[in-house]
Design a protein around this motif. Sequence first.
Motif, PDB file in Angstrom:
ATOM      1  N   SER A  66       0.424  -1.171  -0.560  1.00  0.00           N
ATOM      2  CA  SER A  66       0.536  -0.333  -0.222  1.00  0.00           C
ATOM      3  C   SER A  66       1.090   1.067   0.130  1.00  0.00           C
ATOM      4  O   SER A  66       1.576   0.799   0.513  1.00  0.00           O
ATOM      5  CB  SER A  66      -1.677  -0.025   1.131  1.00  0.00           C
ATOM      6  OG  SER A  66      -0.714   0.502   1.938  1.00  0.00           O
ATOM      7  N   ARG A  67       0.403   2.112  -0.952  1.00  0.00           N
ATOM      8  CA  ARG A  67       1.631   3.977  -0.464  1.00  0.00           C
ATOM      9  C   ARG A  67       0.960   4.283   0.510  1.00  0.00           C
ATOM     10  O   ARG A  67       2.380   4.749   0.995  1.00  0.00           O
ATOM     11  CB  ARG A  67       0.431   4.493  -1.459  1.00  0.00           C
ATOM     12  CG  ARG A  67       0.623   5.673  -1.932  1.00  0.00           C
ATOM     13  CD  ARG A  67       0.569   6.710  -2.853  1.00  0.00           C
ATOM     14  NE  ARG A  67       0.997   7.749  -3.376  1.00  0.00           N
ATOM     15  CZ  ARG A  67       1.552   9.176  -2.616  1.00  0.00           C
ATOM     16  NH1 ARG A  67       0.834   9.303  -1.378  1.00  0.00           N
ATOM     17  NH2 ARG A  67       1.658   9.813  -3.675  1.00  0.00           N
ATOM     18  N   ALA A  68       0.315   3.529   1.624  1.00  0.00           N
ATOM     19  CA  ALA A  68       0.110   4.291   2.990  1.00  0.00           C
ATOM     20  C   ALA A  68       1.367   3.689   4.388  1.00  0.00           C
ATOM     21  O   ALA A  68       3.067   4.245   4.643  1.00  0.00           O
ATOM     22  CB  ALA A  68      -0.456   4.715   3.389  1.00  0.00           C
ATOM     23  N   ALA A  69       1.680   2.095   3.830  1.00  0.00           N
ATOM     24  CA  ALA A  69       2.485   1.453   4.431  1.00  0.00           C
ATOM     25  C   ALA A  69       4.492   1.589   3.298  1.00  0.00           C
ATOM     26  O   ALA A  69       5.284   2.100   4.390  1.00  0.00           O
ATOM     27  CB  ALA A  69       2.472   0.347   3.641  1.00  0.00           C
ATOM     28  N   ILE A  70       4.464   1.904   2.736  1.00  0.00           N
ATOM     29  CA  ILE A  70       6.002   2.587   1.531  1.00  0.00           C
ATOM     30  C   ILE A  70       5.954   3.810   2.306  1.00  0.00           C
ATOM     31  O   ILE A  70       7.358   3.985   2.959  1.00  0.00           O
ATOM     32  CB  ILE A  70       5.305   3.041   0.169  1.00  0.00           C
ATOM     33  CG1 ILE A  70       5.521   1.661  -0.569  1.00  0.00           C
ATOM     34  CG2 ILE A  70       7.200   2.821  -0.272  1.00  0.00           C
ATOM     35  CD1 ILE A  70       4.697   1.096  -1.868  1.00  0.00           C
ATOM     36  N   LEU A  71       5.181   5.111   2.133  1.00  0.00           N
ATOM     37  CA  LEU A  71       5.445   5.856   2.665  1.00  0.00           C
ATOM     38  C   LEU A  71       6.033   5.958   4.611  1.00  0.00           C
ATOM     39  O   LEU A  71       6.805   6.729   4.630  1.00  0.00           O
ATOM     40  CB  LEU A  71       4.368   7.486   2.559  1.00  0.00           C
ATOM     41  CG  LEU A  71       4.466   7.246   0.777  1.00  0.00           C
ATOM     42  CD1 LEU A  71       3.316   8.435   1.033  1.00  0.00           C
ATOM     43  CD2 LEU A  71       5.662   7.754   0.242  1.00  0.00           C
ATOM     44  N   THR A  72       5.400   5.231   5.345  1.00  0.00           N
ATOM     45  CA  THR A  72       6.174   5.315   6.596  1.00  0.00           C
ATOM     46  C   THR A  72       6.678   4.380   6.631  1.00  0.00           C
ATOM     47  O   THR A  72       7.601   4.787   7.825  1.00  0.00           O
ATOM     48  CB  THR A  72       4.579   4.599   7.165  1.00  0.00           C
ATOM     49  OG1 THR A  72       3.208   4.222   6.915  1.00  0.00           O
ATOM     50  CG2 THR A  72       4.761   4.415   8.901  1.00  0.00           C
ATOM     51  N   GLY A  73       6.710   3.140   5.875  1.00  0.00           N
ATOM     52  CA  GLY A  73       8.110   2.683   5.929  1.00  0.00           C
ATOM     53  C   GLY A  73       8.487   1.233   6.661  1.00  0.00           C
ATOM     54  O   GLY A  73       7.566   1.178   7.628  1.00  0.00           O
ATOM     55  N   GLY A  74       9.711   1.520   7.590  1.00  0.00           N
ATOM     56  CA  GLY A  74       9.638   0.089   8.262  1.00  0.00           C
ATOM     57  C   GLY A  74      10.620   0.756   9.358  1.00  0.00           C
ATOM     58  O   GLY A  74      10.674   1.508  10.135  1.00  0.00           O
ATOM     59  N   ASP A  75      11.282  -0.745  10.096  1.00  0.00           N
ATOM     60  CA  ASP A  75      12.260  -0.268  11.170  1.00  0.00           C
ATOM     61  C   ASP A  75      13.232   0.981  10.707  1.00  0.00           C
ATOM     62  O   ASP A  75      13.476   1.944  11.501  1.00  0.00           O
ATOM     63  CB  ASP A  75      13.452  -1.599  11.065  1.00  0.00           C
ATOM     64  CG  ASP A  75      12.317  -2.623  11.504  1.00  0.00           C
ATOM     65  OD1 ASP A  75      11.640  -2.483  11.772  1.00  0.00           O
ATOM     66  OD2 ASP A  75      12.596  -3.760  12.166  1.00  0.00           O
ATOM     67  N   THR A  76      13.384   1.234   9.381  1.00  0.00           N
ATOM     68  CA  THR A  76      14.529   2.396   9.394  1.00  0.00           C
ATOM     69  C   THR A  76      14.009   3.745   8.497  1.00  0.00           C
ATOM     70  O   THR A  76      14.970   4.867   8.401  1.00  0.00           O
ATOM     71  CB  THR A  76      15.648   1.262   7.709  1.00  0.00           C
ATOM     72  OG1 THR A  76      15.319   1.522   6.763  1.00  0.00           O
ATOM     73  CG2 THR A  76      16.850   0.486   9.135  1.00  0.00           C
ATOM     74  N   GLY A  77      12.662   3.649   8.185  1.00  0.00           N
ATOM     75  CA  GLY A  77      12.052   4.768   8.451  1.00  0.00           C
ATOM     76  C   GLY A  77      11.437   4.781   6.954  1.00  0.00           C
ATOM     77  O   GLY A  77      10.844   3.788   6.402  1.00  0.00           O
ATOM     78  N   PRO A  78      10.923   5.751   6.864  1.00  0.00           N
ATOM     79  CA  PRO A  78      10.430   5.580   4.874  1.00  0.00           C
ATOM     80  C   PRO A  78      11.082   4.885   3.847  1.00  0.00           C
ATOM     81  O   PRO A  78      11.816   5.578   3.512  1.00  0.00           O
ATOM     82  CB  PRO A  78      10.107   7.423   4.629  1.00  0.00           C
ATOM     83  CG  PRO A  78       9.505   7.861   5.912  1.00  0.00           C
ATOM     84  CD  PRO A  78      10.793   7.285   6.663  1.00  0.00           C
ATOM     85  N   ALA A  79      10.969   4.100   3.264  1.00  0.00           N
ATOM     86  CA  ALA A  79      11.210   3.407   2.029  1.00  0.00           C
ATOM     87  C   ALA A  79      11.256   4.291   0.766  1.00  0.00           C
ATOM     88  O   ALA A  79      12.414   4.188   0.269  1.00  0.00           O
ATOM     89  CB  ALA A  79      10.331   2.561   1.980  1.00  0.00           C
TER      90      ALA A  79
END
Length: 161
Positions: A66-79
């Motif tokens: 999802s777009r929101a998930a990519i922009l939120t990112g993971g353990d190291t921040g936004p992707a």
Amino acid sequence: MLFRCLARPCLADEPAAGVADSADVVFRDADLEFFEKQVRPILARRCYECHSARAKELKGGLRVDSRAAILTGGDTGPAIVLGDQDESLLIDAINYGDLYQMPPKSKLPDSEIAILSKWVKLGMPWSKEEPIAVTDDGTFRSEEHTSEPQSRRHPVCRLLL
């Protein structure tokens, strides 16, 4: 939000809708077509196994479904930094940069790297209606053809569907 439940399933573990959600952004038809025909198939084929809601074990806390998930990112921040390939971790990773090398087994072909880089430069266009399931051949199934458990749907969606 109610309309989004009817347009596609709302899963209880989805990121909250907000500024980063494609519902708040209008994209050109040509850019959405580019996303659906060029970008989404790459993400589904190359990334969803480890970075989606359906991953057996989510890697790096990053979802790319999802777009929101990519922009939120993971353990190291936004992707992704919208419009900026040079500052986007995802683009660095697919180019086998210093921090990450994705996918880990082998580098993407240059043509796929170019497609994903162009997508970031365009501002990451994303369709409002997201497919919910990827088949073994990389195609998508619509909501009525899924076996999504009722328990994973957003509570409001369970009442409406």
